[in-house]
Design a protein around this motif. Structure first.
Motif, mmCIF file in Angstrom:
data_model
loop_
_atom_site.group_PDB
_atom_site.id
_atom_site.type_symbol
_atom_site.label_atom_id
_atom_site.label_comp_id
_atom_site.label_asym_id
_atom_site.label_seq_id
_atom_site.Cartn_x
_atom_site.Cartn_y
_atom_site.Cartn_z
ATOM 1 N N THR A 64 27.286 33.286 -30.233
ATOM 2 C CA THR A 64 26.372 34.388 -30.521
ATOM 3 C C THR A 64 25.864 34.280 -31.954
ATOM 4 N N LYS A 65 24.582 34.577 -32.120
ATOM 5 C CA LYS A 65 23.955 34.616 -33.441
ATOM 6 C C LYS A 65 23.363 36.008 -33.609
ATOM 7 N N GLY A 66 23.990 36.815 -34.459
ATOM 8 C CA GLY A 66 23.555 38.203 -34.595
ATOM 9 C C GLY A 66 23.755 38.929 -33.270
ATOM 10 N N PHE A 71 24.899 31.073 -25.934
ATOM 11 C CA PHE A 71 25.625 30.342 -24.895
ATOM 12 C C PHE A 71 26.742 31.236 -24.397
ATOM 13 N N HIS A 72 26.937 31.286 -23.080
ATOM 14 C CA HIS A 72 28.018 32.099 -22.524
ATOM 15 C C HIS A 72 28.353 31.574 -21.133
ATOM 16 N N VAL A 73 29.634 31.335 -20.904
ATOM 17 C CA VAL A 73 30.071 30.851 -19.588
ATOM 18 C C VAL A 73 31.534 31.221 -19.375
ATOM 19 N N ALA A 74 31.896 31.407 -18.118
ATOM 20 C CA ALA A 74 33.295 31.606 -17.733
ATOM 21 C C ALA A 74 33.676 30.460 -16.797
ATOM 22 N N LEU A 75 34.763 29.787 -17.115
ATOM 23 C CA LEU A 75 35.246 28.699 -16.277
ATOM 24 C C LEU A 75 36.221 29.248 -15.234
#
Length: 176
Positions: A64-66, A71-75
């Motif tokens: 996260t930027k601000g 990018f975001h994922v759950a394995l």
């Protein structure tokens, strides 16, 4: 010396807390990026996915930027609880501009836990390992990289491993 384990209730070796704090402070100085673009976030996130899949780790990953999620994922094996932990650790790293693990460890230097302080809002923040600011040389913290799903030192160490690899690859490609 055995490394300090913030998840353990057992007595820990003298100096192990200070040694772990020193290691993390050294990582802050080591993990300086020349810049950090959306492509860099994608590459770092995909590397974390690759490491997680290779090792069958039940993790969620966030960059996260601000206020912008890059990018975001759950394995497989990650749970909805990991989403809460990601946000709480990410807020801590962004607020203090140091790794979330370091916030918790520094709180222990006074003989307690930062979570026991009345002013520390546990509904919004978590002083547990797994979120590390992305530091750009000459700029400071510009984003956070967070992993949740493992014991907190392992979450932290996985992010450090991936950041080191991205920096090593950039250096091998002739980047400054």
């Amino acid at each position: 010396m055995t490394e300090f384990d913030p998840d353990s209730e057992d007595a820990q070796p003298e100096g192990s807390l200070q040694a772990l704090i020193g290691r993390i402070e050294g990582e802050i100085h080591e993990l300086q990026f020349p810049g950090f673009s959306m492509d860099d976030a994608l590459n770092l996130g995909l590397l974390l996915v690759e490491l997680g899949k290779e090792r069958s780790l039940p993790i969620a990953i966030d960059i996260t930027k601000g206020e912008q999620v890059l990018f975001h994922v759950a394995l497989p094996g990650a749970t909805p609880d990991n989403e809460h932990w990601i946000r709480a650790k990410q807020r801590t790293a962004a607020r203090y501009e140091v790794p979330s693990l370091l916030v918790g460890l520094r709180g222990r230097l006074r003989g307690g836990r930062i979570e026991d302080e009345g002013w520390f809002d546990q509904s919004r923040y978590a002083a547990h390992g797994g979120s590390i600011p992305v530091y750009v040389t000459g700029v400071g913290a510009v984003a956070t990289v967070t992993v949740s799903g493992l014991p907190q030192v392992q979450d932290h160490d996985l992010v450090v491993e991936a950041m080191r690899e991205v920096l090593r690859s950039a250096g091998a490609d002739g980047a400054p």
